[in-house]
Design a protein around this motif. Sequence first.
Motif, PDB file in Angstrom:
ATOM      1  N   THR A 209       0.850  -1.194   0.000  1.00 17.41           N
ATOM      2  CA  THR A 209       0.000   0.000   0.000  1.00 17.41           C
ATOM      3  C   THR A 209       0.889   1.249   0.000  1.00 17.41           C
ATOM      4  O   THR A 209       0.581   2.238  -0.682  1.00 17.41           O
ATOM      5  N   ALA A 210       1.990   1.185   0.723  1.00 19.15           N
ATOM      6  CA  ALA A 210       2.903   2.340   0.776  1.00 19.15           C
ATOM      7  C   ALA A 210       3.502   2.643  -0.598  1.00 19.15           C
ATOM      8  O   ALA A 210       3.733   3.810  -0.920  1.00 19.15           O
ATOM      9  N   VAL A 211       3.748   1.613  -1.415  1.00 16.32           N
ATOM     10  CA  VAL A 211       4.259   1.882  -2.781  1.00 16.32           C
ATOM     11  C   VAL A 211       3.112   2.054  -3.782  1.00 16.32           C
ATOM     12  O   VAL A 211       3.325   2.011  -5.001  1.00 16.32           O
ATOM     13  N   GLU A 212       1.920   2.181  -3.257  1.00 13.00           N
ATOM     14  CA  GLU A 212       0.719   2.456  -4.060  1.00 13.00           C
ATOM     15  C   GLU A 212       0.336   1.325  -5.007  1.00 13.00           C
ATOM     16  O   GLU A 212      -0.306   1.534  -6.023  1.00 13.00           O
ATOM     17  N   LYS A 213       0.765   0.115  -4.665  1.00 14.30           N
ATOM     18  CA  LYS A 213       0.346  -1.056  -5.425  1.00 14.30           C
ATOM     19  C   LYS A 213      -1.067  -1.442  -4.996  1.00 14.30           C
ATOM     20  O   LYS A 213      -1.827  -2.030  -5.757  1.00 14.30           O
ATOM     21  N   ARG A 214      -1.395  -1.140  -3.746  1.00 12.24           N
ATOM     22  CA  ARG A 214      -2.756  -1.338  -3.214  1.00 12.24           C
ATOM     23  C   ARG A 214      -3.259   0.013  -2.757  1.00 12.24           C
ATOM     24  O   ARG A 214      -2.477   0.853  -2.313  1.00 12.24           O
ATOM     25  N   GLU A 215      -4.593   0.161  -2.845  1.00 11.01           N
ATOM     26  CA  GLU A 215      -5.172   1.471  -2.534  1.00 11.01           C
ATOM     27  C   GLU A 215      -5.242   1.746  -1.034  1.00 11.01           C
ATOM     28  O   GLU A 215      -4.907   2.832  -0.574  1.00 11.01           O
ATOM     29  N   PHE A 216      -5.686   0.723  -0.292  1.00  8.69           N
ATOM     30  CA  PHE A 216      -5.824   0.900   1.155  1.00  8.69           C
ATOM     31  C   PHE A 216      -5.741  -0.467   1.844  1.00  8.69           C
ATOM     32  O   PHE A 216      -5.893  -1.503   1.189  1.00  8.69           O
ATOM     33  N   ILE A 217      -5.522  -0.403   3.127  1.00  8.39           N
ATOM     34  CA  ILE A 217      -5.482  -1.641   3.922  1.00  8.39           C
ATOM     35  C   ILE A 217      -6.849  -1.860   4.564  1.00  8.39           C
ATOM     36  O   ILE A 217      -7.413  -0.923   5.140  1.00  8.39           O
ATOM     37  N   SER A 218      -7.337  -3.077   4.476  1.00  9.45           N
ATOM     38  CA  SER A 218      -8.528  -3.437   5.250  1.00  9.45           C
ATOM     39  C   SER A 218      -8.042  -3.914   6.602  1.00  9.45           C
ATOM     40  O   SER A 218      -7.327  -4.919   6.690  1.00  9.45           O
ATOM     41  N   VAL A 219      -8.409  -3.182   7.627  1.00 13.38           N
ATOM     42  CA  VAL A 219      -8.046  -3.602   8.988  1.00 13.38           C
ATOM     43  C   VAL A 219      -9.156  -4.534   9.470  1.00 13.38           C
ATOM     44  O   VAL A 219     -10.319  -4.122   9.569  1.00 13.38           O
ATOM     45  N   PHE A 220      -8.769  -5.780   9.740  1.00 15.15           N
ATOM     46  CA  PHE A 220      -9.777  -6.798  10.051  1.00 15.15           C
ATOM     47  C   PHE A 220     -10.239  -6.700  11.498  1.00 15.15           C
ATOM     48  O   PHE A 220      -9.707  -7.380  12.374  1.00 15.15           O
ATOM     49  N   GLY A 221     -11.221  -5.838  11.740  1.00 16.87           N
ATOM     50  CA  GLY A 221     -11.823  -5.743  13.074  1.00 16.87           C
ATOM     51  C   GLY A 221     -11.285  -4.572  13.865  1.00 16.87           C
ATOM     52  O   GLY A 221     -10.062  -4.419  13.997  1.00 16.87           O
ATOM     53  N   GLY A 222     -12.220  -3.735  14.369  1.00  9.72           N
ATOM     54  CA  GLY A 222     -11.815  -2.588  15.192  1.00  9.72           C
ATOM     55  C   GLY A 222     -12.421  -2.680  16.584  1.00  9.72           C
ATOM     56  O   GLY A 222     -12.389  -1.715  17.345  1.00  9.72           O
ATOM     57  N   ASP A 223     -12.984  -3.875  16.896  1.00  7.37           N
ATOM     58  CA  ASP A 223     -13.694  -3.998  18.170  1.00  7.37           C
ATOM     59  C   ASP A 223     -13.152  -5.138  19.022  1.00  7.37           C
ATOM     60  O   ASP A 223     -13.871  -5.731  19.822  1.00  7.37           O
ATOM     61  N   TYR A 224     -11.877  -5.449  18.832  1.00 11.85           N
ATOM     62  CA  TYR A 224     -11.257  -6.458  19.708  1.00 11.85           C
ATOM     63  C   TYR A 224     -10.996  -5.854  21.075  1.00 11.85           C
ATOM     64  O   TYR A 224     -10.911  -4.622  21.222  1.00 11.85           O
ATOM     65  N   ASP A 225     -10.837  -6.729  22.046  1.00 13.70           N
ATOM     66  CA  ASP A 225     -10.555  -6.294  23.408  1.00 13.70           C
ATOM     67  C   ASP A 225      -9.046  -5.970  23.530  1.00 13.70           C
ATOM     68  O   ASP A 225      -8.272  -6.689  24.163  1.00 13.70           O
ATOM     69  N   GLN A 285       1.719   8.521   3.546  1.00  8.23           N
ATOM     70  CA  GLN A 285       0.461   8.313   4.260  1.00  8.23           C
ATOM     71  C   GLN A 285      -0.158   7.003   3.774  1.00  8.23           C
ATOM     72  O   GLN A 285      -0.179   6.745   2.557  1.00  8.23           O
ATOM     73  N   ILE A 286      -0.601   6.186   4.710  1.00  6.24           N
ATOM     74  CA  ILE A 286      -1.136   4.882   4.330  1.00  6.24           C
ATOM     75  C   ILE A 286      -2.624   4.843   4.680  1.00  6.24           C
ATOM     76  O   ILE A 286      -3.006   4.998   5.841  1.00  6.24           O
ATOM     77  N   GLU A 287      -3.442   4.670   3.648  1.00  8.08           N
ATOM     78  CA  GLU A 287      -4.894   4.663   3.869  1.00  8.08           C
ATOM     79  C   GLU A 287      -5.330   3.317   4.433  1.00  8.08           C
ATOM     80  O   GLU A 287      -4.804   2.279   4.041  1.00  8.08           O
ATOM     81  N   TYR A 288      -6.304   3.371   5.342  1.00  6.38           N
ATOM     82  CA  TYR A 288      -6.865   2.106   5.824  1.00  6.38           C
ATOM     83  C   TYR A 288      -8.352   2.266   6.101  1.00  6.38           C
ATOM     84  O   TYR A 288      -8.849   3.384   6.289  1.00  6.38           O
ATOM     85  N   LYS A 289      -9.054   1.120   6.076  1.00  3.66           N
ATOM     86  CA  LYS A 289     -10.468   1.101   6.442  1.00  3.66           C
ATOM     87  C   LYS A 289     -10.673  -0.040   7.418  1.00  3.66           C
ATOM     88  O   LYS A 289     -10.159  -1.141   7.189  1.00  3.66           O
ATOM     89  N   ILE A 290     -11.431   0.249   8.465  1.00  5.72           N
ATOM     90  CA  ILE A 290     -11.734  -0.831   9.402  1.00  5.72           C
ATOM     91  C   ILE A 290     -12.915  -1.619   8.867  1.00  5.72           C
ATOM     92  O   ILE A 290     -13.956  -1.048   8.530  1.00  5.72           O
ATOM     93  N   VAL A 291     -12.726  -2.918   8.701  1.00  2.00           N
ATOM     94  CA  VAL A 291     -13.782  -3.778   8.149  1.00  2.00           C
ATOM     95  C   VAL A 291     -14.085  -4.891   9.160  1.00  2.00           C
ATOM     96  O   VAL A 291     -13.589  -4.881  10.284  1.00  2.00           O
ATOM     97  N   GLU A 292     -14.887  -5.862   8.709  1.00  2.00           N
ATOM     98  CA  GLU A 292     -15.245  -7.003   9.565  1.00  2.00           C
ATOM     99  C   GLU A 292     -14.010  -7.771  10.023  1.00  2.00           C
ATOM    100  O   GLU A 292     -12.993  -7.783   9.317  1.00  2.00           O
ATOM    101  N   ARG A 293     -14.149  -8.469  11.136  1.00  2.00           N
ATOM    102  CA  ARG A 293     -13.072  -9.354  11.578  1.00  2.00           C
ATOM    103  C   ARG A 293     -12.833 -10.458  10.548  1.00  2.00           C
ATOM    104  O   ARG A 293     -13.768 -10.859   9.850  1.00  2.00           O
ATOM    105  N   ARG A 294     -11.621 -10.953  10.483  1.00  2.00           N
ATOM    106  CA  ARG A 294     -11.332 -12.091   9.610  1.00  2.00           C
ATOM    107  C   ARG A 294     -11.588 -13.376  10.405  1.00  2.00           C
ATOM    108  O   ARG A 294     -11.160 -13.490  11.558  1.00  2.00           O
TER     109      ARG A 294
END
Length: 340
Positions: A209-225, A285-294
């Motif tokens: 993603t940093a070399v712009e080969k991918r647009e953004f990172i899907s962060v798998f889950g933002g609601d872990y303990d 700058q590295i774009e990310y989106k929080i998505v469902e858990r894997r």
Amino acid sequence: MILVTGGAGYIGSHTLISLHEAGYEFVVFDNLSNSSKESLNRVSEIIKKDIIFEEGDIRDSVSLERVFKKYTIDAVIHFAGLKAVGESVVNPLEYYDNNVNGTLVLLSVMQKYYCYQIVFSSSATVYNEIDSDDYKALEENDPIGNTTNPYGTSKFMIERILHDLHVSNNSFKIVILRYFNPVGAHISGTIGEDPNGIPNNLMPFIAQTAVEKREFISVFGGDYDTDDGTGVRDYIHIEDLALGHLKALDKISTIKDVLIVNLGTGKGYSVLDMIKAFEKASNKQIEYKIVERRAGDIAKCFANPSYAKDILGWSATKTIDDMCEDSWRWQMNNPEGYVK
Ligand code: UD1
């Protein structure tokens, strides 16, 4: 002479450099199914020495025997295996065949040629999940085997096979190394992790993603303990990991029982920590989106590394900044990985 199965792969190639620096001679055995011969050319440039390479598959006893006849193999570092969790769910037979059957063939040939020393690449994935509420750093005698996918099960099965083999023939000296999350690259930036297709693991995904080969990172889950809600792992620099193998080899002739050692730093970092550290290292700058858990992911996983220190005199020294800077150097210099 040390036989390095899977020596052209990510962990194998870095370990070759450590072996060379410590004065060990080695022969690489690899079927190149998920690695490139170019990695060996690069290692050869780094160590300024030709590499002895025998192409072959560990499931093929004829090719393996040829190697054992040609060289005097004192010990084996056994990296060869498949390692993608999702793929293992789709193709379990392929995973059990490559990993479990491949190891059985290797061990039989070793026994036939009186080669009794093996360092095996296992994984923290063999540990049973611990509830977040009473999470603690994982220790080598914590319960294992409640694996959730064929890849993890194959590692667990091989560990069991190694124990049984030792019971049957205590000439065998066996070290099982349980890796946490290997990341980073050699400081030269000429060798590193080169996943096929879309990376499954976090670090190569961040780097791409940093070399712009991918647009953004899907962060798998933002609601872990966890502190920031994203998963926490014990990332370990590949050069530290490689050195752990050397320490295992130095020790192996003296061990009585099967030696099991965690290779981790003992520190946990979240997905967002890793993204931030990579932004700092790459100045992007590295774009990310929080998505469902894997499916199958857990909140936290990190090592208690104290046994490695006590028994092998080894501990990780590289920081999260080193990991990101070295990954970035590799990724920047080789945006398409090794050209295969
Ligand atoms: C994974 C495997 C593990 C294997 C190890 C090898 C799974 C469930 N586990 O560990 O068995 O031994 O790789 O290196 O696949 N993440 C994202 N976005 C991504 C990728 C990952 O948010 O695109 C998160 C994950 O949810 C996790 C962390 O990053 O919290 C690390 O993931 P990953 O690099 O895949 O490693 P593990 O899941 O720890």
